[in-house]
Each structure stands twice: as C-alpha cells, then as structure tokens.
Design a protein around this motif. Structure first.
Motif, mmCIF file in Angstrom:
data_model
loop_
_atom_site.group_PDB
_atom_site.id
_atom_site.type_symbol
_atom_site.label_atom_id
_atom_site.label_comp_id
_atom_site.label_asym_id
_atom_site.label_seq_id
_atom_site.Cartn_x
_atom_site.Cartn_y
_atom_site.Cartn_z
ATOM 1 N N HIS A 237 0.868 -1.177 0.000
ATOM 2 C CA HIS A 237 0.000 0.000 0.000
ATOM 3 C C HIS A 237 0.904 1.226 0.000
ATOM 4 C CE1 HIS A 237 -1.999 -3.339 2.131
ATOM 5 N NE2 HIS A 237 -3.147 -2.897 1.613
ATOM 6 N N PHE A 238 0.954 1.958 -1.087
ATOM 7 C CA PHE A 238 1.863 3.085 -1.237
ATOM 8 C C PHE A 238 1.418 4.256 -0.349
ATOM 9 C CE2 PHE A 238 3.677 6.855 -3.181
ATOM 10 C CZ PHE A 238 4.966 6.438 -3.445
ATOM 11 N N PRO A 239 2.379 4.884 0.347
ATOM 12 C CA PRO A 239 3.846 4.797 0.259
ATOM 13 C C PRO A 239 4.498 3.800 1.221
ATOM 14 C CG PRO A 239 3.265 6.685 1.599
ATOM 15 C CD PRO A 239 1.953 6.080 1.124
ATOM 16 N N GLY A 240 3.712 2.901 1.844
ATOM 17 C CA GLY A 240 4.280 1.872 2.699
ATOM 18 C C GLY A 240 3.613 1.806 4.051
ATOM 19 N N HIS A 241 2.971 0.649 4.329
ATOM 20 C CA HIS A 241 2.137 0.480 5.522
ATOM 21 C C HIS A 241 2.793 -0.444 6.557
ATOM 22 C CE1 HIS A 241 -1.527 0.480 7.808
ATOM 23 N NE2 HIS A 241 -2.330 0.740 6.805
ATOM 24 N N GLY A 242 4.122 -0.638 6.447
ATOM 25 C CA GLY A 242 4.760 -1.681 7.251
ATOM 26 C C GLY A 242 5.156 -1.292 8.658
ATOM 27 N N ASP A 243 5.162 0.013 8.967
ATOM 28 C CA ASP A 243 5.608 0.422 10.300
ATOM 29 C C ASP A 243 4.488 1.177 11.009
ATOM 30 O OD1 ASP A 243 7.033 0.921 12.558
ATOM 31 O OD2 ASP A 243 8.446 2.338 11.657
#
Length: 599
Positions: A237-243
């Motif tokens: 999921h842009f720009p990044g949902h990892g943190d």
C-alpha cells in the motif's frame, strides 16, 4: 512508459506472450503499446462525461450471478441486480468478496464474470468498454477464491523461502487461475516492509522486514502475475504500511519515518515494482508527515501521489485507492469530498466508496463545475482504458466456463505449491533436540488455534502412524479449554500446540489466553512443540519453549510441510524473514533475520 520497458527487458514477442498466457497471437498483438494507445484515445473521445466518471469507480455488488436480485443491492444502490449496478454507474470495475456471494466456486465465478462483462459492454451507445474485475488474492491469510483454487502459504512464507523463482511461480499460478474465472486484476502483491512486529494489519502479508528482500520478491510476483499469468498485479500500500501499530480499517495510522528512512525502507519495493512494469499501485490511508506535513492521508495527498509517485518515481500506470469505506480515509473529510480530493491528488480509480450515489455525483459535479478539469479526468480514464486493452480484456472479455476445471486447482499447481511450501518452514528453536521425531507409534495431542488447522495437522500426523487427539482451543481459549488441553497433554507422548498472533495484546487481552495455554502446557514437563501458524513473533511471549517452529500460514499445504519437517522427511529450510524481538523491548533481538536451524 513502464509497460513497454518491462516487455523489452523480458524480451517477450507477441507470439511468446500469446503462448505463455494462452492467448491467441492476434489478441496479444492487439494489446501492443501502440494499439492500446490508439484504442484508448479513440474510445475516450467517444465517451460521455457520465461514462468517463463511471470508469473511475470500482465497487462490489451482491449476488452469485449478474441477474441475481438482492435487497442489499437495492439498499446500497437503488437497483436489484449486479448487472443493474454496473449499468447504473457505468462502472470501470467490480470487486469480488465472499460476503457479496461472488466467489462460491470457480464455475460460478466465471459465469458471474461473463454476466457482468455483458452488462458492461451493453452500457454505452458509442463505446464498448469491459470491466476490470478484481479481488484480493494475496494468499496466506488474505484470499477470496478458496479451494479448489490453489492456496499458497502467503508472502512471509515466501520471504522465509528466499526464492525469487518460487515467488514468481506462485504468482504465475495465481494469475492463471484468476484469469480462468474472469478476474483480470489482483490486488497483490503486498509491497509493505513489515518493520514493526506489532503491526496489526500487515504482518505475514508482507514478505519481510528487509527492504531488499521485499523488493526482489515483489518484482518477481509482478512478473509472474503479469507476464506469466496475464492479469494486472497491484503493489500495495503506497507509500508503505509496514511500520504502524494502527489498523487503517479502524483508525488513521501515522508513519514517523524520516524522508531518508522512507527512501531506505519503504520505497525500494515500489521502485522495484515500477521497474518490473507493475500495472497498478494501491494507495495507503496513512499519514506520513515527512512526505506531506498537511496531516492528510496519502490517498488524498498530492505531494505523495503526484509529487512522489508520479514525478519522483516516474510511475504512469494505474493508481487505485484502498477502500474508501475505511476509517483511515474518512476521519478528516466527508464522503462527498474524499473521492474528489483523491482525484485531485493524482489517483485514477476509487475503490468501494461507502455511499456510491454520493461519490459518483460528487465527482460528476466537480468536473461540471471545473474544479476537476476534463483534461485531468481524461488522464485517469485513459490509464484505465489503456490497461484494459493492454491486458487483452478488450479483445477477450469473456472466459470459457467449461475450461475452468482444466486450469483452476489442477494437480500440477498443487504439486508446485507443495514444493514451494516445503522450502518455507522455519525451525527457530530445538533446544531439547526433540526434532526430528523418530519413526514409530506415538500418541500426539494437537491443540491450539483453528478448527480446520488442528484437524488438518492431526490428519497429516495420523497418516504417518501417530495416534492423534485434537483439542482445538481457538485464538482466545477459555480457561476450561486450557484446563482440558493441559489434562490431555498428561496422557500423550507429545503435544503440538498451534499459536496464531499470540503476541497481539494491543487490542484485547484475550490473546494473552494463548500465552497462558502454551505456558501451562510447558509446565507439565511433557514434550511440547510450539508452532506459530501466522506471525513468527509469538515465541517472545513464552521464551521458555524448547522447540519452536514458524510456518507463517495455516493453509493445508503448510500443515503438510510441517508434518514432513516434524518427522524428518524434509529438513527445515526456511530462514526468518524478520527479526523476533523480546516482548516489550524491541531493541533486544531474540532471533535475528536469517536465523533458521536445520539438520
């Protein structure tokens, strides 16, 4: 133009594409970049304003067939059948879910797809534009099309396996099976880098906490899905949902990465996906102050969607929002304003607005008033049309229902899936040298998470000569269930206990019950094997466990691989794709990225 670049890199001539995809050569030739541009431009010129706006929307409809009347459609859209929903809004796309009755079995899905395509092709008086039909078939813990479709163990399992070839093969099979039932766009792969062990929404949906590994496997799945499986992939999921420790379905997460951290951690997988020729990218409903200090979620942020994704990363493919019904995008603005702001930010397609009439009318009004120029509208509609033509949907919108069984869930796909899964099981701890199990009869108790999962594993162990007992306790075991499992363990030679997000006490303390179950089983002094069948982080909450494995998945194929490892039929080959930190102290790493025992 990213698409021609990918095809040049791959060296795919039209005939080769046709052979790999099962398309006629004339279909593949018609889908060349020049032909796609010409068709999209000519079609755009003949479309009404209402037809153009309709192409921007993707939503669901209730019913197993295109002509199924369902009161839920009447409530949501004012019309009764899925075909009427498509016609009313002149939709650009539809999305399938189990809860909409869309995915009962492969022949039903294929027939529904054909019916919806017929409805879409009947909409225009001057144009005939088929649908993008999408679903979330990530595999692992998120899938919509169940068995007999091939069920892969998911992204983090692939991360444990480390194989680019396996990632591509899994995506190719997934793409081919979806294409066979008329689904031409998959909202996968997940390109998020899961650097937060407490992430409640991504976790094993991510390949890894290592940006380079995520980038390699994301690119491999893009190529597998698009070049081999011949459907559109969607990096998300842009720009990044990892943190994040907040679920964007229920709140609005804030990512506090600096711009340098974003470039180093979150950006590489999306750069790799773009280089591989990704057809579409999905937005995230997250706030990233270092990328846009306004406080707007990325989905509605022009600095992120246009400034970074379009201009900095050079992406000219299709951008689709995550569901507009999620809390992460609805907290700041109203349901009429959100779709307009998303388009102004640079998005092309609007997924699942909570109130379709309001969203459609708001976009139509914004164009008529000049707030959204027709030039801006045409940019997004052109991208939608171009993708449909490039992927052969215009030339062949229908699928052969009779041929579905020759593609979906065939033995060759199952065999490939098992080979891939067998390379992913990770042995994290074997302090008592309990594994591998010696051959011979034994009584094994299988307990812990999952009615189907515990029974499946018990069946696999019984097939190897064990006498098995199942005491399923679920993700939130009661004290009575824990007591029964512990009592049963006393009369068995071995207990295998399955945990599923036993770490997750952020939302509710009920998950602590899993921790209690494991601790009480360990306290019996009897041999216990602990297996995390989802996130590998669980061992931080019962570090006294002497034997611990991670499968990253509770799919049947993963339980077969687990049984093989337990009995030493195969050596554990998976390596941790993430660090496992100590509970309550993320700075203390118990087991590092790359750790994995074998024999």
């Amino acid at each position: 133009m990213t698409r021609p670049t990918r095809r040049t890199v791959l060296g795919l001539a039209a005939a080769a594409v046709a052979g790999a995809a099962g398309l006629r050569p004339e279909v593949a030739a018609a889908s060349s970049p020049g032909a796609s541009h010409g068709w999209a431009t000519a079609t755009l010129a003949r479309m009404t304003l209402e037809e153009k706006v309709g192409q921007l929307f993707v939503t669901y409809a209730y019913g197993a067939t295109a002509d199924t009347a369902d009161q839920r459609n009447v409530t949501a859209y004012g019309v009764a059948t899925p075909a009427e929903v498509v016609a009313k809004y002149k939709l650009g796309g539809v999305i399938y879910f189990a809860w909409t009755d869309s995915v009962a079995n492969p022949p039903q899905i294929a027939a529904l797809s054909n019916g919806l395509q017929r409805a879409a092709l009947a909409v225009g008086t001057k144009v005939r534009v088929p649908l993008l039909i999408s679903t979330d078939q990530e595999h692992g813990v998120v899938f919509r099309v169940g068995p007999p479709a091939t069920q892969f163990p998911g992204a983090m399992a692939l991360g444990a396996g480390r194989s680019v070839a396996d990632a591509r093969a899994a995506a190719a099979i997934a793409g081919a099976e979806l294409r066979a039932v008329g689904v031409n766009q998959d909202y996968a792969p997940v390109a998020d880098v899961n650097v937060n062990p407490l992430n409640p929404v991504i976790g094993v949906r991510s390949f890894s906490s290592d940006p380079n590994l995520v980038a390699r496997l994301t690119a491999a799945q893009v190529i597998g899905m698009e070049a081999d499986g011949r459907i559109a992939a969607t990096a998300k999921h842009f720009p990044g949902h990892g943190d994040t420790a907040t679920d964007s379905h229920t709140g609005i997460p804030t990512i506090d990465h600096t711009r340098e951290e974003w470039e180093r951690i979150d950006a590489p997988p999306f750069r790799a996906a773009i280089k591989a020729g990704i057809d579409s990218i999905m937005t995230a409903h997250i706030v990233v102050p270092s990328l846009d200090p306004s406080g707007d979620p990325a989905t509605l942020s022009k600095p992120i969607m246009t400034g970074i994704l379009r201009e900095q990363l050079g992406y000219d493919g299709l951008v689709v929002t995550d569901s507009l019904g999620m809390a992460g995008v609805r907290q700041k603005y109203g349901d009429a304003e959100v779709p307009v702001l998303a388009l102004e930010a640079g998005v092309d397609q609007l997924l699942m607005p909570p109130r379709m009439d309001i969203a459609y009318d708001a976009v139509l009004a914004a164009v008529r008033s000049g707030r959204i120029s027709e030039k801006r509208l045409n940019q997004s509609v052109y991208r939608v049309l171009r993708l449909k033509h490039r992927n052969g949907i215009v030339a062949r919108p229908m699928v052969d229902v009779a041929a579905v069984s020759s593609v979906v869930g065939i033995p060759a796909h199952y065999a490939t899936n098992q080979r891939i899964s067998d390379r992913t099981t990770t042995l994290v701890k074997n302090a008592a040298s309990l594994l591998p199990l010696a051959s011979g009869p034994r009584k094994i108790l299988v307990t812990g998470y999952g009615v189907a999962t515990t029974q499946t594993l018990a069946n696999r162990l019984a097939a190897r000569g064990a006498t098995t007992t199942v005491r399923q306790t679920g993700a939130t075991p009661t004290d009575a269930a824990i007591t029964a499992a512990v009592a049963a363990a006393q009369s068995h030679d071995l207990t295998v206990v399955l945990t599923m997000k036993a770490w997750d006490t952020l939302v509710t303390d009920k998950q602590a019950k899993q921790q209690k179950l494991v601790k009480e089983l360990l306290a019996t002094g009897r041999p216990v094997v602990v297996v995390a069948v989802r996130d590998p982080y669980d061992i931080a909450y019962f570090p006294e466990a002497a034997t611990y494995l991670a499968t990253y998945s509770y799919a049947d194929v993963s339980m077969e691989s687990l049984a093989k490892v337990l009995y030493g039929e195969i050596a554990p080959a998976g390596k941790l794709p993430v660090d496992i930190p100590a509970a309550g102290d993320p700075s203390k790493i118990l087991y590092a990225f790359g750790h994995g025992l074998t024999w």
